[in-house]
Design an enzyme around this catalytic site. Structure first.
Site, PDB file in Angstrom:
ATOM      1  CG  ASP A 131      29.948   5.596  82.678  1.00 46.70           C
ATOM      2  OD1 ASP A 131      29.125   5.740  83.575  1.00 46.70           O
ATOM      3  OD2 ASP A 131      31.134   5.321  82.871  1.00 46.70           O
ATOM      4  CB  CYS A 185      22.044 -11.854  95.262  1.00 47.95           C
ATOM      5  SG  CYS A 185      22.874 -10.724  94.129  1.00 47.95           S
ATOM      6  CB  CYS A 191      29.976  -8.560  96.791  1.00 57.59           C
ATOM      7  SG  CYS A 191      28.227  -8.415  97.209  1.00 57.59           S
ATOM      8  CB  CYS A 195      33.797  -4.548 100.245  1.00 55.57           C
ATOM      9  SG  CYS A 195      34.163  -2.812  99.891  1.00 55.57           S
ATOM     10  CB  CYS A 211      33.608   2.692  96.335  1.00 55.82           C
ATOM     11  SG  CYS A 211      33.974   1.618  94.938  1.00 55.82           S
ATOM     12  CB  CYS A 238      38.353  -1.715  93.460  1.00 64.75           C
ATOM     13  SG  CYS A 238      38.277  -3.130  94.581  1.00 64.75           S
ATOM     14  CB  CYS A 241      32.338  -6.296  94.846  1.00 62.96           C
ATOM     15  SG  CYS A 241      32.123  -5.112  93.507  1.00 62.96           S
TER      16      CYS A 241
END
Length: 307
Positions: A131, A185, A191, A195, A211, A238, A241
């Site tokens: 990351d 999906c 999701c 949101c 977001c 958060c 989702c």
């Protein structure tokens, strides 16, 4: 068993020994399908103030620019789903930040894995990524069959959901490669519907600048007033989702002691959050990813919710 096969088997067994949830391997090369999508996302300014996303465009799409002679991208998942969560009716932080900062926890495991590869296979050139470098980790994980990228843009796996970190080793070692999985999906829009800020502007497209994770962590300015009443009590990150994703009913608690939360965190009430001091912040979030937003940033988020 041929050499490639034995090397592949060794790397996967070592990944399991180090506590990784799963390991998938794909052939290094230019991410042709992702290039126009990333370009469009940046052109639409969906990255907000995350200017670093514009840097190293070519490196994001081609691991061979990060590791000379790269042949394989080894993708690894590490579970962070907690056995206990915060009390109800409190200000919330994303579950990935409950324990110690994942960058350090995973980096140590990756270093050990790379060292083990070198000791058992020979002189292998490679780099570890968590990351923190221009690597499209979700794209590589999907390419190596560890899951599919869902409508919320998270990597999702049928057997365990999506509460995990993704990391990579890029190696100049040829290995056996895994095939991508299919998208599961279906017609689900849970999701998108859930949101709080309507950041998922279309299936598989997230406007990062809307977001809650961006607003509470990446954004350095004041949170826009039009977001008043939309943050759903989140003060760092958060999980909405993920919480509503049907595949996360298969999530199981992690076994990583370093991801256990500070004992005070789970019992903190809204009042505790509102009265948080710099000393308490240092104590509860000493080695946590929450330090990324700093005490002032966390206070800004709390004050925005309480005002």
């Amino acid at each position: 068993m041929n050499t490639k096969e034995s090397h592949t088997k060794f790397i996967k067994s070592e990944a399991a020994r180090l506590g990784f949830l799963s390991c998938g391997i794909s052939k290094s090369g230019f991410l042709e399908a992702e290039a126009p999508r990333l370009e469009q996302w940046l052109e639409n300014n969906h990255h907000g103030q995350m200017a670093y996303m514009e840097n190293h465009f070519d490196k994001r799409l081609n691991p061979n620019l990060l590791v000379d002679g790269a042949k394989s991208v080894v993708s690894l998942l590490l579970n962070y789903y907690p056995s206990q969560t915060q009390t109800a009716e409190t200000y919330k932080i994303s579950k990935y930040a409950y324990g110690q900062d994942y960058h350090f926890v995973i980096k140590d495991k990756l270093k050990e894995l790379l060292e083990s590869i070198r000791q058992n296979i020979g002189e292998v050139s490679g780099r570890a990524f968590v990351d923190s470098a221009p690597v499209l980790d979700k794209a590589w994980a999907a390419k190596s069959g560890l899951g599919w990228i869902g409508k919320n843009s998270n990597l999702i796996t049928k057997s365990v959901g999506s509460y995990y970190f993704i990391a990579e080793l890029i190696l100049d070692l040829a290995l056996d490669y895994d095939a991508p999985t299919t998208d599961h999906c279906g017609s689900c829009t849970a999701c998108i519907d859930a949101c709080p800020t309507q950041a998922i502007i279309a299936p598989y497209v997230v406007d990062g600048s809307k977001c809650i994770s961006y607003l509470t962590i990446e954004l350095k300015d004041n949170i826009p007033l039009q977001m008043k009443g939309k943050l759903d009590d989140w003060v760092f990150g958060c999980d909405v989702c993920q919480e509503v994703c049907p595949w996360n009913r298969f999530s199981k608690a992690h076994q990583e002691p370093l991801f256990e939360p500070h004992s005070d965190l789970l019992s903190m009430t809204k009042k505790d959050w509102q009265e948080i001091t710099a000393d308490t912040f240092q104590k509860v979030f000493k080695n946590s990813a929450v330090k990324r937003t700093k005490f002032e940033g966390l206070k800004r988020n709390i004050d925005f919710l309480g005002s």
